[in-house]
Design a protein around this motif. Structure first.
Motif, PDB file in Angstrom:
ATOM      1  N   THR A   1       0.810  -1.481   0.195  1.00 47.34           N
ATOM      2  CA  THR A   1       0.471   0.273   0.148  1.00 47.34           C
ATOM      3  C   THR A   1       0.934   1.335   0.065  1.00 47.34           C
ATOM      4  O   THR A   1       1.586   1.481   0.975  1.00 47.34           O
ATOM      5  N   VAL A   2       0.635   2.113  -0.876  1.00 47.79           N
ATOM      6  CA  VAL A   2       1.531   3.805  -1.216  1.00 47.79           C
ATOM      7  C   VAL A   2       0.780   4.620  -0.731  1.00 47.79           C
ATOM      8  O   VAL A   2      -0.233   4.753  -1.661  1.00 47.79           O
ATOM      9  N   HIS A   3       0.982   5.942   0.201  1.00 47.57           N
ATOM     10  CA  HIS A   3       0.099   6.740   0.367  1.00 47.57           C
ATOM     11  C   HIS A   3       0.283   7.600  -0.725  1.00 47.57           C
ATOM     12  O   HIS A   3       2.120   7.741  -0.389  1.00 47.57           O
ATOM     13  N   PHE A   4      -0.283   8.538  -0.567  1.00 46.46           N
ATOM     14  CA  PHE A   4       0.546   9.855  -1.627  1.00 46.46           C
ATOM     15  C   PHE A   4      -0.118  11.494  -1.216  1.00 46.46           C
ATOM     16  O   PHE A   4      -1.222  11.103  -0.964  1.00 46.46           O
ATOM     17  N   TRP A   5       0.269  11.815  -1.150  1.00 44.04           N
ATOM     18  CA  TRP A   5      -0.054  13.449  -0.911  1.00 44.04           C
ATOM     19  C   TRP A   5      -0.385  14.012  -3.416  1.00 44.04           C
ATOM     20  O   TRP A   5       0.772  14.095  -3.751  1.00 44.04           O
ATOM     21  N   ILE A   6      -1.137  13.798  -3.326  1.00 49.36           N
ATOM     22  CA  ILE A   6      -1.558  14.298  -4.990  1.00 49.36           C
ATOM     23  C   ILE A   6      -2.169  16.212  -5.195  1.00 49.36           C
ATOM     24  O   ILE A   6      -3.016  17.003  -4.443  1.00 49.36           O
ATOM     25  N   SER A   7      -1.743  16.904  -6.240  1.00 47.98           N
ATOM     26  CA  SER A   7      -2.246  18.046  -6.250  1.00 47.98           C
ATOM     27  C   SER A   7      -3.938  17.236  -6.946  1.00 47.98           C
ATOM     28  O   SER A   7      -4.788  16.894  -7.300  1.00 47.98           O
ATOM     29  N   GLY A   8      -4.713  18.181  -5.760  1.00 51.75           N
ATOM     30  CA  GLY A   8      -6.452  18.540  -5.623  1.00 51.75           C
ATOM     31  C   GLY A   8      -7.234  18.743  -7.252  1.00 51.75           C
ATOM     32  O   GLY A   8      -7.911  18.155  -7.245  1.00 51.75           O
ATOM     33  N   HIS A   9      -7.013  19.303  -7.721  1.00 49.87           N
ATOM     34  CA  HIS A   9      -6.874  20.020  -9.587  1.00 49.87           C
ATOM     35  C   HIS A   9      -5.581  19.984  -9.966  1.00 49.87           C
ATOM     36  O   HIS A   9      -5.301  21.309 -10.370  1.00 49.87           O
ATOM     37  N   ARG A  10      -5.725  19.168 -10.759  1.00 50.72           N
ATOM     38  CA  ARG A  10      -4.726  18.967 -12.315  1.00 50.72           C
ATOM     39  C   ARG A  10      -4.729  19.372 -13.133  1.00 50.72           C
ATOM     40  O   ARG A  10      -5.832  19.664 -13.259  1.00 50.72           O
ATOM     41  N   ARG A  11      -4.192  20.234 -12.997  1.00 50.67           N
ATOM     42  CA  ARG A  11      -3.724  21.389 -14.749  1.00 50.67           C
ATOM     43  C   ARG A  11      -2.770  20.778 -15.976  1.00 50.67           C
ATOM     44  O   ARG A  11      -2.179  20.209 -15.870  1.00 50.67           O
ATOM     45  N   ILE A  12      -2.844  20.334 -16.858  1.00 53.66           N
ATOM     46  CA  ILE A  12      -3.083  19.951 -18.368  1.00 53.66           C
ATOM     47  C   ILE A  12      -1.454  21.068 -18.691  1.00 53.66           C
ATOM     48  O   ILE A  12      -0.471  20.665 -18.953  1.00 53.66           O
ATOM     49  N   SER A  13      -1.826  21.674 -18.647  1.00 54.99           N
ATOM     50  CA  SER A  13      -0.989  23.172 -18.649  1.00 54.99           C
ATOM     51  C   SER A  13       0.107  23.263 -17.319  1.00 54.99           C
ATOM     52  O   SER A  13       1.349  23.446 -17.732  1.00 54.99           O
ATOM     53  N   ARG A  14      -0.025  22.379 -16.526  1.00 49.84           N
ATOM     54  CA  ARG A  14       1.496  22.212 -15.821  1.00 49.84           C
ATOM     55  C   ARG A  14       1.898  21.007 -16.011  1.00 49.84           C
ATOM     56  O   ARG A  14       1.678  19.964 -15.860  1.00 49.84           O
ATOM     57  N   PRO A  15       3.053  20.655 -15.401  1.00 50.15           N
ATOM     58  CA  PRO A  15       4.120  19.349 -15.823  1.00 50.15           C
ATOM     59  C   PRO A  15       3.751  18.926 -14.264  1.00 50.15           C
ATOM     60  O   PRO A  15       3.865  19.219 -12.880  1.00 50.15           O
ATOM     61  N   ASN A  16       4.208  17.071 -14.451  1.00 47.30           N
ATOM     62  CA  ASN A  16       4.018  16.461 -13.550  1.00 47.30           C
ATOM     63  C   ASN A  16       5.136  15.960 -12.913  1.00 47.30           C
ATOM     64  O   ASN A  16       6.289  16.104 -12.926  1.00 47.30           O
ATOM     65  N   LEU A  17       5.298  16.605 -11.340  1.00 51.57           N
ATOM     66  CA  LEU A  17       6.379  16.374 -10.147  1.00 51.57           C
ATOM     67  C   LEU A  17       6.421  15.410  -9.312  1.00 51.57           C
ATOM     68  O   LEU A  17       5.104  15.499  -8.747  1.00 51.57           O
TER      69      LEU A  17
ATOM     70  N   GLY B   1       5.923   6.906   6.923  1.00 51.84           N
ATOM     71  CA  GLY B   1       3.948   7.297   7.014  1.00 51.84           C
ATOM     72  C   GLY B   1       3.623   6.397   6.857  1.00 51.84           C
ATOM     73  O   GLY B   1       3.651   5.092   7.882  1.00 51.84           O
ATOM     74  N   LYS B   2       2.728   6.408   5.811  1.00 59.10           N
ATOM     75  CA  LYS B   2       1.402   5.882   6.227  1.00 59.10           C
ATOM     76  C   LYS B   2       1.767   4.418   4.916  1.00 59.10           C
ATOM     77  O   LYS B   2       0.745   3.802   4.633  1.00 59.10           O
ATOM     78  N   SER B   3       2.963   4.299   4.244  1.00 61.19           N
ATOM     79  CA  SER B   3       2.624   3.593   2.685  1.00 61.19           C
ATOM     80  C   SER B   3       3.553   1.668   4.189  1.00 61.19           C
ATOM     81  O   SER B   3       4.374   2.351   4.768  1.00 61.19           O
ATOM     82  N   TYR B   4       2.992   0.793   3.231  1.00 62.65           N
ATOM     83  CA  TYR B   4       4.207  -0.760   4.089  1.00 62.65           C
ATOM     84  C   TYR B   4       3.738  -1.237   2.759  1.00 62.65           C
ATOM     85  O   TYR B   4       2.994  -1.251   2.287  1.00 62.65           O
ATOM     86  N   SER B   5       4.149  -2.417   2.859  1.00 67.42           N
ATOM     87  CA  SER B   5       4.636  -3.483   2.194  1.00 67.42           C
ATOM     88  C   SER B   5       4.163  -5.389   3.554  1.00 67.42           C
ATOM     89  O   SER B   5       5.614  -4.714   4.075  1.00 67.42           O
ATOM     90  N   LYS B   6       4.149  -5.853   3.002  1.00 70.52           N
ATOM     91  CA  LYS B   6       4.741  -7.517   3.162  1.00 70.52           C
ATOM     92  C   LYS B   6       5.253  -7.872   2.629  1.00 70.52           C
ATOM     93  O   LYS B   6       5.964  -9.255   2.973  1.00 70.52           O
TER      94      LYS B   6
END
Length: 333
Positions: A65-81, A117-122
């Motif tokens: 399980t992987v926990h992310f914080w991601i942009s709430g409003h993604r915009r096509i004009s902005r690159p992904n980081l 944080g909240k990410s974990y794996s067996k």
């Protein structure tokens, strides 16, 4: 008789109040309430001021399980980081000085690495490859790195740099540009151990502190001038930080550190094709500046930026300068 009865009642109620007060004080000092509250405020800051939202992704392996914080409003004009943290707490604590500014220019994807944080794996394996595949798997679940999903640039610091480099090597179609900050990528096992042992003590214990003394040593090694006040922070607060950040997955974090420090890199580090920005503090005591020049020579499509009077934790000591470097590099054509 009535007055004596009132005295007994008063003593009884006073005893109850004192017991409750004692329990409250005990909870305050023993239970990590202060750091829990601080962590909650950081979540609120990410949500309200940075337009980020938490997302938890279950991978297809059925173990991770992987926990992310991601942009709430993604915009096509902005690159992904993608932002990959190092040892020293979860992603919120390490990137709190940067996310507000970076969220104005990029669609952000900020995972907790596995066992942070909240990410974990067996999964029983504790390698950089497992971290890289877990993050890549999580991103694909979020629609990145697959057909039509677009790629991203990756900003990574310290331990995150090892993970980012492995992602760039294995999934070149996913990683467009790479920013490596203060990371010992390509160092041999002897070099990594030698650098850590300069500071005395058990290397793994420095990375995964167990006592307030250990945590103060980690901060001292990581900083040049920042957070000097940590020596004045009471032990019980530092103990609470350790309890929240390290105790739940302490064994797994120790095994990750052991794998990182003891693994022998390939005879020749793979030369990745992505344009790479290398950023280093000239006062780095974890991985001294000479390693930055070595990495730059190895990667022909790279450039090095050295930040003066800054230690290993560039994200804490010089976040504005670092943000400007990341933004200009990623947005440049």
């Amino acid at each position: 008789m009535a007055s004596m009865k009132h005295v007994h009642l008063f003593r009884r109620y006073l005893s109850i109040v004192l017991s409750l007060f004692q329990s409250l004080i005990s909870c305050f000092f023993d239970f990590p309430i202060l750091i829990k509250l601080a962590d909650s405020f950081l979540s609120l800051y990410f949500l309200v001021f940075c337009d980020l939202r938490p997302v938890t992704v279950d991978l297809d392996d059925g173990e991770t399980t992987v926990h992310f914080w991601i942009s709430g409003h993604r915009r096509i004009s902005r690159p992904n980081l993608l932002m990959l943290h190092g040892y020293g707490g979860n992603s919120k604590w390490q990137f709190v000085h940067q996310v507000s500014d970076l969220s104005k220019s990029f669609n952000l994807f900020i995972p907790d690495l596995v066992f942070f944080g909240k990410s974990y794996s067996k999964n029983p394996h504790r390698s950089v490859e497992i971290q890289a595949s877990s993050i890549a798997g999580g991103l694909k679940k979020l629609g990145l790195g697959c057909v039509g999903g677009g790629g991203m640039s990756v900003y990574s610091i310290s331990y995150g740099g090892f993970v980012a480099y492995k992602m760039a090597e294995i999934w070149p179609e996913m990683v467009e540009k790479l920013v490596i900050v203060s990371s010992g990528v390509g160092l041999t096992q002897k070099q990594k151990t030698a650098e850590m042992k300069k500071h005395g003590g058990d290397c793994s214990r420095i990375l995964v502190p167990k006592t307030p003394t250990d945590l103060r040593l980690l901060v001292k090694i990581s900083m040049n001038t920042g957070l000097t006040y940590v020596h004045w922070v009471p032990d019980f607060i530092l103990s609470q930080f350790i309890a929240v950040m390290y105790e739940k997955n302490r064994q797994e974090l120790l095994e990750l550190a052991k794998n990182l420090l003891e693994r022998e890199e390939e005879p020749e580090l793979t030369v990745i094709s992505q344009k790479t920005l290398i950023v280093w503090g000239d006062k780095d005591k974890v991985f001294p500046l000479e390693h930055a020049y070595r990495l730059q020579r190895h990667l022909q499509s790279s450039r090095l930026e050295v930040i003066k009077e800054t230690g290993h934790a560039v994200n804490v000591e010089a976040p504005t300068t670092l943000n400007n470097l990341i933004t200009s590099f990623v947005l440049s054509v």
